[in-house]
Design a protein around this motif. Structure first.
Motif, PDB file in Angstrom:
ATOM      1  N   PRO A 284      -7.039   7.921  -2.224  1.00 31.18           N
ATOM      2  CA  PRO A 284      -6.086   7.170  -2.224  1.00 31.18           C
ATOM      3  C   PRO A 284      -4.505   7.770  -2.119  1.00 31.18           C
ATOM      4  O   PRO A 284      -3.909   7.172  -1.187  1.00 31.18           O
TER       5      PRO A 284
ATOM      6  N   THR B 151      -2.547   7.028   1.352  1.00 27.70           N
ATOM      7  CA  THR B 151      -1.497   6.031   1.383  1.00 27.70           C
ATOM      8  C   THR B 151      -0.305   7.014   2.160  1.00 27.70           C
ATOM      9  O   THR B 151       0.463   6.431   2.658  1.00 27.70           O
TER      10      THR B 151
ATOM     11  N   MET C 240       0.620  -1.282   0.000  1.00 29.25           N
ATOM     12  CA  MET C 240      -0.082  -0.058   0.063  1.00 29.25           C
ATOM     13  C   MET C 240       0.844   1.454   0.178  1.00 29.25           C
ATOM     14  O   MET C 240       0.460   2.340  -0.814  1.00 29.25           O
TER      15      MET C 240
ATOM     16  N   VAL D  99      -9.225  -0.955   2.339  1.00 26.65           N
ATOM     17  CA  VAL D  99      -9.225  -1.152   0.978  1.00 26.65           C
ATOM     18  C   VAL D  99     -10.678  -1.450   0.474  1.00 26.65           C
ATOM     19  O   VAL D  99     -11.014  -1.195  -0.545  1.00 26.65           O
TER      20      VAL D  99
END
Length: 277
Positions: free
Chosen positions: A253, A257, A164, A198
């Motif tokens: 995202p 992350t 990730m 996720v």
């Protein structure tokens, strides 16, 4: 222990505080490509092979632009760049990030190979299967494909969790292929929690996109009419709305992350300026 709720809070705080800086990147890298690409499927209806190849090439170019946008937002969320310098960092780290992505994609393709390999070894017509025909699959073969595909999906979620923070590592630590191992090390013990996030994100974003396409597609078809197959006013308007929804989800995202990377490195006791290159 890194708490996903805390990471989400930091992500939301970053997005709200930097909305003005993120918006131009999101428009250029996410919204414009998605709004144009949304009409490609209709444009391919009855098109020549050459035109289809051109559209596939444009799709690939759009994917590269979106990757660049994700790198820019990652740099901003890592607190190492302003809006202007984030673009420079994204450009500088684009090639390493692309190489890492291609390596991961190649590894994913290798994991899928057993399905066509077993089918070919069993004498099935691969050309017919490529055209979407069942080619008389036996119950045993169909069962194998279903079980293996399900296991591959579950395994894929776990692998995605372990990798990730690969992109933040590439951006922050100036790594390339070693970023894969670094991400694997950082996410040790946190994979299941990341998988949950996720999976939830995938479900919510998919439902939101599908709802936008279904609801607004129906409204625009009724309002503008349907001129049959191909690109028409209703499809163009629908693709714009869907692209707006997708863009809102696509900025999440890279920001998440990046914040997850910061939390994991803090937990591991790393000092950001001393990571190995």
């Amino acid at each position: 222990m890194v708490k996903m709720g805390t990471v989400w809070d930091r992500t939301a705080e970053f997005l709200s505080d930097n909305l003005a800086a993120i918006l131009p990147i999101a428009l250029l890298a996410f919204f414009v490509p998605a709004s144009i690409e949304g009409n490609f499927e209709a444009a391919m209806t009855g098109a020549s092979a050459g035109f289809k190849a051109l559209l596939y090439g444009i799709q690939f170019a759009f994917a590269l632009v979106s990757m660049w946008g994700g790198l820019a937002i990652t740099a901003m969320a890592l607190d190492i760049a302003s809006e202007r310098s984030a673009a420079n960092i994204a450009t500088r780290r684009f090639l390493p990030a692309l190489i890492v992505s291609l390596v991961i994609f190649a590894a994913a393709c290798v994991l899928v190979l057993p399905i066509p390999g077993v089918l070919a070894a069993s004498g099935y017509d691969m050309a017919a299967l490529a055209r979407g025909e069942t080619a008389g699959l036996s119950k045993q073969m169909a069962g194998f494909i279903v079980v293996y595909s399900l296991a591959l999906v579950l395994f894929g979620f776990w692998i995605a969790a372990r990798l990730m923070v690969t992109t933040p590592v590439v951006v922050r630590e100036n790594r390339m292929l070693s970023a894969i191992g670094q991400s694997w090390s950082l996410t040790r013990g946190a994979a299941l929690r990341i998988v949950g996030v996720v999976f939830l994100y995938a479900i919510v974003s998919w439902v939101a996109g599908l709802a936008a396409k279904t609801v607004f597609g129906s409204i625009f078809t009724l309002a503008a009419g349907n001129d049959g197959e191909g690109v028409n006013l209703a499809s163009v308007m629908t693709s714009i709305v869907v692209a707006a929804v997708q863009s809102a989800f696509m900025v999440i995202p890279p920001a998440f992350t990046a914040k997850l990377y910061l939390a994991l490195t803090a937990q591991a006791g790393f000092r950001y300026g001393e990571a190995a290159a």
